[in-house]
Design a protein around this motif. Structure first.
Motif: not given
Length: 595
Positions: A364-373
């Motif tokens: 459901p969530v892109n793991p890259q987005l975790v670090a990017w946000e």
């Protein structure tokens, strides 16, 4: 009451400047624990949930404080459990002392309970100094040598104390033949190469037209000097993983991480340069450095054993990074040219590409987005830790470091299970700074989860309560799964790779911490905001897609071949593998709203 050997150990370590010990109790080390209790908090003892975690804490404390890390354990299994964390310190050149108990001297050799040949056990990891005390008068010089060697050689040492010896009255060494009378105290010297060697290095660097710099942990504290050298030479600079905090990523010529977890600009930098300057780095992967013979090269390192090890250098300089770069700068000529502009263009394009990749749809969530946000929300003086595994990819690539931040992980050893103990140690090194750790669910289940209990025990002692552990929950040993597919050409082996789905945020709530959960990309930013605003440590659990691949900086024919072989054999999540890979590849070539 007469001073015991245990009392002397605590007093002597205090004289050496030790103010923290990380460990776990047991009857084999009770004499030292009793002394710590009597010492009225001269040395604070931090109780880990496991001895391995205590050793990781000691290693990380050395990294973040610049001081000696000390871990404490009982005999037998307690001492054996320290070994992994001790290897972490040794691999990353950090000063660590392990103080461990042993069975009574009279029982040694009798196959006694918990009797382990600890000197033999520690001989590799603490090979520079490991000794077992046999008399009270011997303890003084054993402590002094163990600490001084750990500090001077930047390595792990070990002191073994039989339990009966710890309770005996301490005795100073007699003034007699066959005794040793040691003293305490050590300050690292200023080490700078000879002028003719500096000039030889300058000649190589001045002759180059396309200079690349690679910095590692040895360059921490030398950011101003690295920047000045890079500007003088018109160079681009890549960062080994342990050197992530050396240079701010806001500088347009900083290409980011290098290697398997690295960036395309770092790959291009090394492939295009004609001159290489390596500063304080033992980066191991030669295939990501210039091809042998492509570039003239200069290396600076405080340890001669690390020189010309990864690339055949033309000039090797033994010296402290900061002082050596300061001495080198006046000898360098100012360069102007298109090389720096080319590097900056590549870096700018890369950050745009990372933005697009982070926002690619995932399930459901892109793991890259975790670090990017997280990256844009980082407090100015934050300390970051990461575990090993796929989360280290996003830590390496998507987190933008700013000046004043600190960051580290298990580098040379690349051990799983280090992020939370590293974060705890960071809080003890700098209790007034926020700390954030990134952890995969595999490492969380292995041993990080229990150390949340340590956080719950101690967090009220910290001046700044901001402490966040972010768990990437994808129910997969993700990095190994990728290695099976891309490096071995084998489908995912579900028996080894699938791991249980655990509600980490709910566990945090059960022990009095704040728990947060995000399983939709639009909720991720607000979740980070809430965690950063929390009045207590927080665990942010994010349900991430295991099939978003950490694309290598350069796809080789062999990697494509292996992945194709994997798909031909039939992977249990074949559709997800294809979908995730195609989306990441297309993000490199198709326009998008995040350009």
């Amino acid at each position: 009451m007469a001073q015991t050997v245990g009392d002397f150990v605590v007093s002597r370590l205090h004289s050496w400047g030790v103010r923290r010990m990380f460990g776990y109790p047991g009857d084999g080390i009770n004499g030292v624990f009793g002394a710590l209790n009597r010492a009225s908090d001269k040395i604070k003892f931090i109780q880990a949930r496991h001895e391995e975690m205590a050793a990781f804490m000691a290693s990380a404390y050395a990294k973040f404080s610049g001081e000696l890390g000390v871990c404490l354990a009982t005999s037998g299994p307690g001492a054996a459990h320290l070994v992994t964390g001790m290897y972490d310190a040794r691999a990353d050149h950090q000063p660590l002392l392990a103080v461990v108990g042993q069975q009574a001297r009279g029982a040694m050799g009798g196959h006694y309970q918990q009797e382990v040949d600890l000197a033999a056990l520690f001989k590799d990891v603490a090979g520079d100094f490991v000794h077992q005390a046999s008399t009270p008068a011997q303890v003084r010089h054993l402590i002094d040598r163990a600490v001084r060697i750990a500090l001077a050689n930047r390595t792990a040492t070990a002191l073994i104390l039989p339990n009966d010896l710890q309770e005996m009255p301490y005795e100073e060494p007699a003034r007699a033949h066959g005794t040793v009378h040691s003293g305490f105290g050590y300050r690292a010297p200023k080490v700078v190469p000879y002028q003719e060697d500096l000039q030889a290095a300058a000649d190589v660097l001045n002759a180059g037209e396309k200079v690349a710099i690679l910095v590692g942990a040895g360059a921490l504290g030398a950011a101003d000097e690295v920047i000045a050298i890079a500007d003088r030479l018109g160079a681009g600079a890549a960062k080994a993983l342990l050197g992530k905090a050396v240079l701010p990523d806001e500088l347009p010529w900083v290409t980011g991480s290098i290697g398997l977890l690295g960036t395309e600009p770092s790959w291009d930098l090394m492939r295009g340069c004609d001159t290489l300057l390596m500063v304080g780095s033992g980066f191991p992967y030669a295939e990501f450095l210039p091809q042998e013979g492509q570039a003239k090269a200069v290396q600076i390192d405080i340890q001669a054993s690390m020189l010309s090890l990864r690339y055949p250098m033309d000039v090797n300089l033994v010296g402290d990074a900061k002082e050596t770069l300061k001495a080198l700068l006046p000898l360098l000529e100012q360069k102007y040219g298109k090389w720096r502009r080319t590097v900056e263009k590549n870096v700018s394009a890369w950050w745009k590409l990372l933005d697009k990749r982070a926002h690619v749809e995932a399930n459901p969530v892109n793991p890259q987005l975790v670090a990017w946000e997280l990256s844009s929300r980082l407090p100015d003086n934050v300390i970051l830790t990461s575990d090993s595994g796929s989360c280290a990819n996003w830590y390496a690539r998507d987190i933008k470091m700013r000046a004043g931040m600190m960051a580290s992980l298990s580098g040379g050893l690349a051990s799983m299970g280090a992020a939370v103990p590293y974060a705890i140690a960071a809080k003890y090194a700098h209790p007034d700074r926020p700390v954030i750790g990134l952890v995969g669910d595999g490492a969380m289940q292995m041993n990080n989860m229990a150390e949340l209990i340590t956080v719950a025990k101690y967090w009220r002692d910290w001046a700044d309560h901001r402490f966040i552990i972010c768990v990437f929950n994808n129910e997969d040993f993700n990095q190994v799964t990728r290695e099976q597919r891309v490096m071995e050409g084998d489908p995912k082996f579900e028996a080894s790779q699938n791991i249980p789905n655990v509600p980490y945020h709910r566990f945090a709530e059960l022990i009095g911490l704040k728990g947060l959960y995000a399983d939709r990309p639009e909720n991720l930013g607000p979740a980070w905001d809430e965690a950063l605003a929390s009045d207590r440590p927080a665990v942010l659990e994010v349900k991430t897609d295991p099939e978003v691949p950490p694309m290598p900086p350069h796809l080789t024919f062999e990697q494509v071949k292996k992945l194709t072989t994997t798909l031909m054999k039939g992977d249990p999540n074949q559709e997800g593998v294809i979908r995730g890979t195609v989306r990441q590849v297309l993000s490199s070539v198709l326009p998008g709203k995040h350009e």
